[in-house]
Design a protein around this motif. Structure first.
Motif, PDB file in Angstrom:
ATOM      1  N   TRP A 393       2.862 -14.400  -8.776  1.00 18.42           N
ATOM      2  CA  TRP A 393       3.251 -14.623 -10.170  1.00 18.42           C
ATOM      3  C   TRP A 393       4.470 -13.787 -10.554  1.00 18.42           C
ATOM      4  CZ3 TRP A 393      -0.819 -14.216 -14.691  1.00 18.42           C
ATOM      5  CH2 TRP A 393      -0.243 -14.682 -15.875  1.00 18.42           C
ATOM      6  N   PHE A 394       4.433 -12.480 -10.197  1.00 18.62           N
ATOM      7  CA  PHE A 394       5.506 -11.581 -10.623  1.00 18.62           C
ATOM      8  C   PHE A 394       6.394 -11.153  -9.459  1.00 18.62           C
ATOM      9  CE2 PHE A 394       2.166 -11.113 -13.811  1.00 18.62           C
ATOM     10  CZ  PHE A 394       2.898 -11.309 -14.980  1.00 18.62           C
ATOM     11  N   SER A 395       6.232 -11.816  -8.310  1.00 19.88           N
ATOM     12  CA  SER A 395       7.058 -11.523  -7.122  1.00 19.88           C
ATOM     13  C   SER A 395       7.056 -10.035  -6.803  1.00 19.88           C
ATOM     14  CB  SER A 395       8.504 -12.017  -7.350  1.00 19.88           C
ATOM     15  OG  SER A 395       8.528 -13.398  -7.614  1.00 19.88           O
ATOM     16  N   ASN A 396       5.875  -9.440  -6.859  1.00 24.40           N
ATOM     17  CA  ASN A 396       5.749  -8.003  -6.627  1.00 24.40           C
ATOM     18  C   ASN A 396       4.456  -7.750  -5.873  1.00 24.40           C
ATOM     19  OD1 ASN A 396       5.369  -5.190  -6.809  1.00 24.40           O
ATOM     20  ND2 ASN A 396       6.422  -5.084  -8.790  1.00 24.40           N
ATOM     21  N   VAL A 397       4.552  -7.491  -4.584  1.00 24.05           N
ATOM     22  CA  VAL A 397       3.378  -7.305  -3.742  1.00 24.05           C
ATOM     23  C   VAL A 397       2.562  -6.091  -4.188  1.00 24.05           C
ATOM     24  CG1 VAL A 397       2.568  -6.809  -1.397  1.00 24.05           C
ATOM     25  CG2 VAL A 397       4.456  -8.419  -1.764  1.00 24.05           C
ATOM     26  N   MET A 398       3.240  -5.011  -4.531  1.00 26.26           N
ATOM     27  CA  MET A 398       2.524  -3.799  -4.906  1.00 26.26           C
ATOM     28  C   MET A 398       1.749  -3.981  -6.215  1.00 26.26           C
ATOM     29  SD  MET A 398       2.859  -1.956  -2.407  1.00 26.26           S
ATOM     30  CE  MET A 398       1.927  -0.587  -3.076  1.00 26.26           C
ATOM     31  N   LEU A 399       2.289  -4.807  -7.114  1.00 32.27           N
ATOM     32  CA  LEU A 399       1.554  -5.099  -8.347  1.00 32.27           C
ATOM     33  C   LEU A 399       0.251  -5.834  -8.007  1.00 32.27           C
ATOM     34  CD1 LEU A 399       1.465  -4.977 -11.430  1.00 32.27           C
ATOM     35  CD2 LEU A 399       2.703  -7.152 -11.484  1.00 32.27           C
ATOM     36  N   GLY A 400       0.327  -6.715  -7.014  1.00 36.28           N
ATOM     37  CA  GLY A 400      -0.878  -7.394  -6.555  1.00 36.28           C
ATOM     38  C   GLY A 400      -1.883  -6.419  -5.980  1.00 36.28           C
ATOM     39  N   VAL A 401      -1.395  -5.433  -5.238  1.00 42.04           N
ATOM     40  CA  VAL A 401      -2.281  -4.410  -4.674  1.00 42.04           C
ATOM     41  C   VAL A 401      -2.948  -3.603  -5.785  1.00 42.04           C
ATOM     42  CG1 VAL A 401      -2.359  -2.279  -3.304  1.00 42.04           C
ATOM     43  CG2 VAL A 401      -0.987  -4.226  -2.516  1.00 42.04           C
ATOM     44  N   VAL A 402      -2.169  -3.249  -6.804  1.00 39.81           N
ATOM     45  CA  VAL A 402      -2.700  -2.447  -7.910  1.00 39.81           C
ATOM     46  C   VAL A 402      -3.834  -3.177  -8.631  1.00 39.81           C
ATOM     47  CG1 VAL A 402      -2.165  -1.548 -10.220  1.00 39.81           C
ATOM     48  CG2 VAL A 402      -0.623  -1.084  -8.316  1.00 39.81           C
ATOM     49  N   ILE A 403      -3.606  -4.439  -8.989  1.00 38.06           N
ATOM     50  CA  ILE A 403      -4.646  -5.158  -9.731  1.00 38.06           C
ATOM     51  C   ILE A 403      -5.848  -5.441  -8.844  1.00 38.06           C
ATOM     52  CG2 ILE A 403      -3.787  -7.500  -9.286  1.00 38.06           C
ATOM     53  CD1 ILE A 403      -4.567  -8.138 -12.220  1.00 38.06           C
ATOM     54  N   ALA A 404      -5.622  -5.590  -7.531  1.00 42.28           N
ATOM     55  CA  ALA A 404      -6.741  -5.795  -6.604  1.00 42.28           C
ATOM     56  C   ALA A 404      -7.631  -4.554  -6.556  1.00 42.28           C
ATOM     57  CB  ALA A 404      -6.218  -6.138  -5.216  1.00 42.28           C
ATOM     58  N   LEU A 405      -7.000  -3.378  -6.451  1.00 39.98           N
ATOM     59  CA  LEU A 405      -7.769  -2.132  -6.418  1.00 39.98           C
ATOM     60  C   LEU A 405      -8.517  -1.913  -7.742  1.00 39.98           C
ATOM     61  CD1 LEU A 405      -5.195   0.260  -4.671  1.00 39.98           C
ATOM     62  CD2 LEU A 405      -7.316  -0.680  -3.702  1.00 39.98           C
ATOM     63  N   ALA A 406      -7.844  -2.192  -8.844  1.00 40.66           N
ATOM     64  CA  ALA A 406      -8.482  -2.019 -10.154  1.00 40.66           C
ATOM     65  C   ALA A 406      -9.669  -2.967 -10.311  1.00 40.66           C
ATOM     66  CB  ALA A 406      -7.460  -2.265 -11.265  1.00 40.66           C
ATOM     67  N   MET A 407      -9.548  -4.173  -9.768  1.00 44.02           N
ATOM     68  CA  MET A 407     -10.645  -5.145  -9.842  1.00 44.02           C
ATOM     69  C   MET A 407     -11.866  -4.641  -9.081  1.00 44.02           C
ATOM     70  SD  MET A 407     -11.475  -8.123 -11.089  1.00 44.02           S
ATOM     71  CE  MET A 407      -9.967  -9.041 -11.401  1.00 44.02           C
ATOM     72  N   VAL A 408     -11.652  -4.099  -7.895  1.00 36.42           N
ATOM     73  CA  VAL A 408     -12.768  -3.563  -7.108  1.00 36.42           C
ATOM     74  C   VAL A 408     -13.457  -2.428  -7.861  1.00 36.42           C
ATOM     75  CG1 VAL A 408     -13.423  -2.357  -4.993  1.00 36.42           C
ATOM     76  CG2 VAL A 408     -11.791  -4.241  -4.898  1.00 36.42           C
ATOM     77  N   ILE A 409     -12.654  -1.499  -8.375  1.00 40.13           N
ATOM     78  CA  ILE A 409     -13.214  -0.345  -9.094  1.00 40.13           C
ATOM     79  C   ILE A 409     -14.038  -0.798 -10.297  1.00 40.13           C
ATOM     80  CG2 ILE A 409     -12.634   1.670 -10.507  1.00 40.13           C
ATOM     81  CD1 ILE A 409     -10.158   2.039  -8.677  1.00 40.13           C
ATOM     82  N   ASN A 410     -13.489  -1.707 -11.101  1.00 41.82           N
ATOM     83  CA  ASN A 410     -14.168  -2.085 -12.342  1.00 41.82           C
ATOM     84  C   ASN A 410     -15.423  -2.915 -12.080  1.00 41.82           C
ATOM     85  OD1 ASN A 410     -14.306  -1.784 -15.112  1.00 41.82           O
ATOM     86  ND2 ASN A 410     -13.230  -3.695 -15.550  1.00 41.82           N
ATOM     87  N   LEU A 411     -15.428  -3.765 -11.070  1.00 36.77           N
ATOM     88  CA  LEU A 411     -16.631  -4.557 -10.803  1.00 36.77           C
ATOM     89  C   LEU A 411     -17.752  -3.701 -10.227  1.00 36.77           C
ATOM     90  CD1 LEU A 411     -14.887  -6.995 -11.534  1.00 36.77           C
ATOM     91  CD2 LEU A 411     -15.996  -8.236  -9.657  1.00 36.77           C
ATOM     92  N   VAL A 412     -17.390  -2.662  -9.448  1.00 38.10           N
ATOM     93  CA  VAL A 412     -18.418  -1.736  -8.976  1.00 38.10           C
ATOM     94  C   VAL A 412     -19.006  -0.959 -10.148  1.00 38.10           C
ATOM     95  CG1 VAL A 412     -18.849   0.357  -7.624  1.00 38.10           C
ATOM     96  CG2 VAL A 412     -17.496  -1.491  -6.647  1.00 38.10           C
ATOM     97  N   VAL A 413     -18.142  -0.458 -11.024  1.00 38.16           N
ATOM     98  CA  VAL A 413     -18.604   0.300 -12.188  1.00 38.16           C
ATOM     99  C   VAL A 413     -19.414  -0.595 -13.130  1.00 38.16           C
ATOM    100  CG1 VAL A 413     -17.845   1.519 -14.271  1.00 38.16           C
ATOM    101  CG2 VAL A 413     -16.753   1.992 -12.076  1.00 38.16           C
ATOM    102  N   SER A 414     -19.002  -1.832 -13.297  1.00 40.50           N
ATOM    103  CA  SER A 414     -19.725  -2.740 -14.191  1.00 40.50           C
ATOM    104  C   SER A 414     -21.131  -3.016 -13.673  1.00 40.50           C
ATOM    105  CB  SER A 414     -18.956  -4.052 -14.359  1.00 40.50           C
ATOM    106  OG  SER A 414     -18.936  -4.786 -13.142  1.00 40.50           O
ATOM    107  N   GLY A 415     -21.268  -3.158 -12.339  1.00 41.60           N
ATOM    108  CA  GLY A 415     -22.594  -3.347 -11.769  1.00 41.60           C
ATOM    109  C   GLY A 415     -23.483  -2.142 -12.010  1.00 41.60           C
ATOM    110  N   LEU A 416     -22.909  -0.954 -11.836  1.00 40.97           N
ATOM    111  CA  LEU A 416     -23.660   0.283 -12.086  1.00 40.97           C
ATOM    112  C   LEU A 416     -24.035   0.401 -13.562  1.00 40.97           C
ATOM    113  CD1 LEU A 416     -21.680   2.857  -9.916  1.00 40.97           C
ATOM    114  CD2 LEU A 416     -24.112   2.362  -9.723  1.00 40.97           C
ATOM    115  N   ALA A 417     -23.068   0.202 -14.450  1.00 41.39           N
ATOM    116  CA  ALA A 417     -23.316   0.352 -15.885  1.00 41.39           C
ATOM    117  C   ALA A 417     -24.333  -0.664 -16.380  1.00 41.39           C
ATOM    118  CB  ALA A 417     -22.010   0.192 -16.662  1.00 41.39           C
TER     119      ALA A 417
END
Length: 461
Positions: A393-417
């Motif tokens: 979408w934004f022609s930025n591989v690292m931006l894709g990496v950032v949102i991927a990592l944030a998605m993993v973190i938040n879904l793990v925390v959401s399951g715990l919460a």
């Protein structure tokens, strides 16, 4: 306010539902024309529960007019089926004679349930309609704690000495003038009137007259103290497939009986209450007035406003990141939204499991581990998807990496919460259905925004 009767949407199930569009139109026309014969003809096939639905769906003016025309035909079963917010208005509209007749038709447990929802003046009018012995019995039932077995039970019970034969029991029941309208067991009592067992009516009818009742006792017999919480009673009925059970006082003497229909009503009400509380609307009904709805919803909307401000404060800490990486503002809501939905899934399962007592201290950590792993696996799966979308979408591989990592973190925390928040609230004595949603959403929003914006600033700037 309930939808007007004429606007009710007709469905495929109307053939199985007596209160269909044609019946409602006939009732409305009869009320408008003050045609009593037409009204009685239209309402004749309706069950009391259908009539209660009809009254709930009508505006006050037509409702009052219908009640006055319907008059002496009004039966007690309608009162017991009405929603609380409409029931008070109906009772005030009924004439004293009709109210007296309707109340006297009810079983004692239905009268108690009726009185619990009314203000003192209306309670007194109901009690005045009862004969003295019935009034004394009802007032004693009301002396038990609210939400207890003593309030739930009906005082009409068929009891027999354990030495009686089937013939003795049958003769007794045939001669009795005040048998309960519905009952399933004959309760066996000792000389001190303490219940020691029960026999199903099916076994009584299938046995010889000379058979002793004690020889026909059912296994799994149990009693409930009158002060027992009605939720515990309903749980036992559901757990052990019970049909009826005696209620005893402090001296273990028989004072009443609880039947499966009342226990299932409690379970249904608890399920409905949990559903409404999860949405922050309390005991709201479709028949409530606008002001009542506003008063019930406003406090939790205010709490949600506070939590939204907290999430915004987190975002405000990363103004420089948002200014430097404009794409972050576009992708940021995705992480929070996915975390909120995943947290709601875990929370709903946890709250229901706590209500049914399937989630306890002995298996809590197993459930927490399961939700953590499920959040991790879901997080990895969606991280791959959103990472690719963000990079393309934004022609930025690292931006894709950032949102991927944030998605993993938040879904793990959401399951715990989703699991830990309800368990914690339950341990603290707070209804998890009432407060879990707000706290879980706050956690997933805050963590989602912090993880995504923090990683954006750390990796991309």
């Amino acid at each position: 306010m309930a939808e007007p009767a004429e606007d009710r949407v007709e469905t495929e199930d109307d053939d199985a539902y007596a209160l269909n569009r044609e019946t409602m139109r006939a009732v409305r026309e009869a009320v408008e024309a003050e045609d009593r014969a037409g009204l009685l003809a239209a309402m004749e096939p309706l069950h009391p529960a259908d009539i209660a639905d009809l009254l709930e769906q009508m505006d006050e003016g037509p409702r009052h007019k219908l009640i006055h025309i319907y008059g002496p035909e009004f039966v007690g079963g309608i009162l017991s089926e009405l929603d609380d917010s409409v029931r008070e208005d109906v009772i005030e509209t009924l004439s004293p004679a009709v109210l007296t007749k309707a109340v006297r038709e009810l079983e004692s447990d239905d009268v108690v349930d009726l009185l619990e929802t009314l203000e003192d003046p209306q309670q007194e009018s109901i009690l005045d309609a009862l004969e003295r012995p019935d009034r004394i019995a009802i007032e004693r039932a009301l002396s038990f704690p609210e939400g207890s077995a003593g309030r739930l039970m009906q005082r009409e019970v068929v009891a027999a000495p354990e030495h009686w034969t089937v013939g003795d029991a049958i003769d007794f029941m045939r001669a009795s003038l005040d048998l309960p309208e519905q009952f399933y067991h004959i309760v066996l009592v000792d000389p001190r009137y303490r219940p020691i067992g029960h026999v199903t009516l099916g076994k009584v009818m299938a046995s010889d007259r000379v058979t002793r009742l004690r020889d026909l006792q059912e296994e799994g017999f149990r009693t409930f103290p009158a002060t027992q919480d009605e939720e515990d009673v309903a749980y036992a009925f559901n757990q052990y497939h019970m049909i009826s059970a005696p209620v005893v006082d402090d001296d273990d003497r028989l004072v009443g009986v609880i039947t499966i229909d009342d226990a299932m009503i409690v379970l249904s009400e608890e399920n409905e209450e949990d559903l409404l509380l999860l949405a922050g609307v309390g005991d709201e009904s479709i028949a409530d007035r606008t002001f009542q709805i506003v008063r019930q919803r406003f406090p939790w909307l205010l709490v949600n406003l506070g939590t939204a401000i907290l999430a915004s404060l987190v975002i405000a800490q990363f103004e420089d990141v948002l200014a430097a990486v404009v794409a972050a503002a576009v992708l940021m809501p995705i992480v929070a939204s996915m975390g909120g939905n995943a947290g709601t899934q875990s929370m709903t399962v946890a709250v229901r499991a706590l209500a049914t007592r399937d989630l306890t201290g002995s298996n809590a950590w197993r459930v927490v581990r399961r939700e953590t792993v499920a959040g991790l696996l879901n997080g990895i799966g969606f991280a791959v998807i959103i990472g690719i979308v963000g990079a393309v979408w934004f022609s930025n591989v690292m931006l894709g990496v950032v949102i991927a990592l944030a998605m993993v973190i938040n879904l793990v925390v959401s399951g715990l919460a989703g699991v830990i928040v309800p368990i914690t609230l339950d341990k603290a004595g707070i209804d998890p259905a009432l407060a879990s949603g707000t706290f879980v959403t706050t956690v997933t929003d805050v963590v989602g925004f912090f993880a995504f914006l923090g990683l954006t600033g750390l990796i991309l700037l």
